[in-house]
Design an enzyme around this catalytic site. Structure first.
Site, PDB file in Angstrom:
ATOM      1  N   SER A 154     -46.743  -1.315 -66.385  1.00 28.52           N
ATOM      2  CA  SER A 154     -48.150  -0.942 -66.320  1.00 28.52           C
ATOM      3  C   SER A 154     -49.036  -2.175 -66.456  1.00 28.52           C
ATOM      4  CB  SER A 154     -48.460   0.110 -67.385  1.00 28.52           C
ATOM      5  OG  SER A 154     -49.736   0.660 -67.205  1.00 28.52           O
ATOM      6  N   ASP A 280     -48.619   8.048 -58.295  1.00 23.93           N
ATOM      7  CA  ASP A 280     -49.106   7.542 -59.577  1.00 23.93           C
ATOM      8  C   ASP A 280     -50.636   7.541 -59.590  1.00 23.93           C
ATOM      9  OD1 ASP A 280     -49.743   6.140 -61.863  1.00 23.93           O
ATOM     10  OD2 ASP A 280     -48.337   4.499 -61.500  1.00 23.93           O
ATOM     11  N   HIS A 309     -46.688   7.933 -63.470  1.00 16.81           N
ATOM     12  CA  HIS A 309     -46.921   6.632 -64.087  1.00 16.81           C
ATOM     13  C   HIS A 309     -45.925   6.434 -65.221  1.00 16.81           C
ATOM     14  CE1 HIS A 309     -49.232   3.065 -65.047  1.00 16.81           C
ATOM     15  NE2 HIS A 309     -49.257   3.430 -66.318  1.00 16.81           N
TER      16      HIS A 309
END
Length: 345
Positions: A154, A280, A309
């Site tokens: 991320s 996502d 995600h």
């Protein structure tokens, strides 16, 4: 047929159903079996798919197919939760957290942190890689001959890619992997500001950011209007009022432009595997730099149709490793054991 006779036959049928039960009659079982078959057909034809592998060079593509086959195998999202938001929300609660034993480790705290105390008025942002550069150089100086790889998830992946784009071939890292990276910060912010996404993710993350800086409020009051920061209702508002100001950007657009790793992907000088799911909500599919990746022989994008995600749940009960875990394990092993082949291709 006489209406009274039809009514009588229907009454007898319903009376029989009540007496033997819904499942005892076979109707319920037939419905369940029919639904299961229909869902299985839909799942196998529309949900379970091979990921898309995008590389800028045939050598890297062949290397991954030979030594990291998971990137070309069909990914089977967990059959009962493959919707992106569901995977994203449930993964932390479902997956196991096995104990990790470290033989040697380096603890990387953000600049100015000493335990729970912030000693300098500075936090972090996706574009500032100074601390990461220092840590990587430090670890490399301790073990100069050891194979050195990095992985980022991320926001950590955004920071890692920005670092790699700045360093090119001058990094001591041998290879890197990123997962669920937000490639274009503007697109990420826009997606997270959609009503449902704001409700499920944006507002909560904003409050977490506010809480993290409010603990050290006294360190920022001379530079930043903290009351204004604490009124932010979205990540974009928080970044505009706090992060951009903290790191000297004139506008939020300047910060978001500098923080987006898609603009530096062409400069990456070592093998990098990037796993993203096209569903996502943190990283919209239209912002994934597919064409840029095709121009860099060091880059490989692995794109799944589902996964959310940092989700990538698979199996009937996805308690153990995820698809992301398997990609990471195979890629690291491939680079450590066979990475020399890339220089010979």
């Amino acid at each position: 047929m006489d209406l009274r006779m039809l009514s009588r036959e229907l009454s007898l049928y319903l009376e029989h159903q009540v007496r033997v039960g819904f499942f005892g009659s076979g109707v319920g079982l037939s419905l369940i079996l029919g639904f299961s078959v229909a869902y299985a057909c839909y799942y196998l034809s529309s949900i379970a798919k091979k990921p898309r592998l995008v590389t800028g060079g045939e050598s890297f593509s062949r290397f991954l197919q030979d030594h990291c086959p998971v990137v070309t195998e069909t990914y089977y999202p967990t059959v009962w939760c493959w919707e992106s938001r569901g995977q994203t929300l449930l993964r932390p609660f479902i997956t196991s957290k096995p104990p990790v034993r470290y033989r040697k480790c380096v603890v990387f705290n953000n600049r100015g942190m000493a335990g729970e105390n912030l000693l300098t008025p500075r936090t972090y942002c996706c574009a500032n890689t100074e601390d990461l550069e220092t840590v990587i150089q430090h670890v490399h100086s301790l073990y100069p001959s050891a194979p050195f790889l990095a992985a980022g998830v991320s926001m950590g992946g955004m920071l890692l890619l920005n670092y790699l784009g700045k360093m090119g071939t001058k990094t001591p890292l041998k290879a890197a992997a990123t997962f669920s990276v937000g490639w274009n910060t503007f697109a990420c912010s826009e997606s997270l500001e959609k009503p449902l996404n704001w409700l499920l993710f944006n507002y909560y993350l904003t409050t977490c950011l506010q809480s993290s800086v409010n603990k050290h409020r006294h360190m920022f009051v001379k530079q930043i209007d903290m009351d204004h920061v604490m009124k932010a209702k979205s990540i974009r508002e928080f970044d505009k009022r706090f992060t951009a100001v903290m790191f000297g950007y004139q506008t939020i657009d300047d910060y978001y432009t500098d923080a987006s790793p898609n603009r530096r992907l062409k400069s990456v000088g070592i093998p990098v595997l990037c796993l993203n799911s096209v569903d996502d909500v943190f990283s919209p599919s239209h912002a994934i730099p597919i064409e840029t990746a095709k121009q860099n022989p060091n880059v490989a994008l692995v794109l799944t149709s589902y996964g959310g995600h940092i989700g990538f749940l698979e199996g009937i009960w996805p308690r153990q490793s995820t698809y992301m875990d398997r990609v990471f394990k195979q890629f690291v092993q491939a680079m450590v054991e066979h990475g020399h082949e890339l220089s010979n291709m």
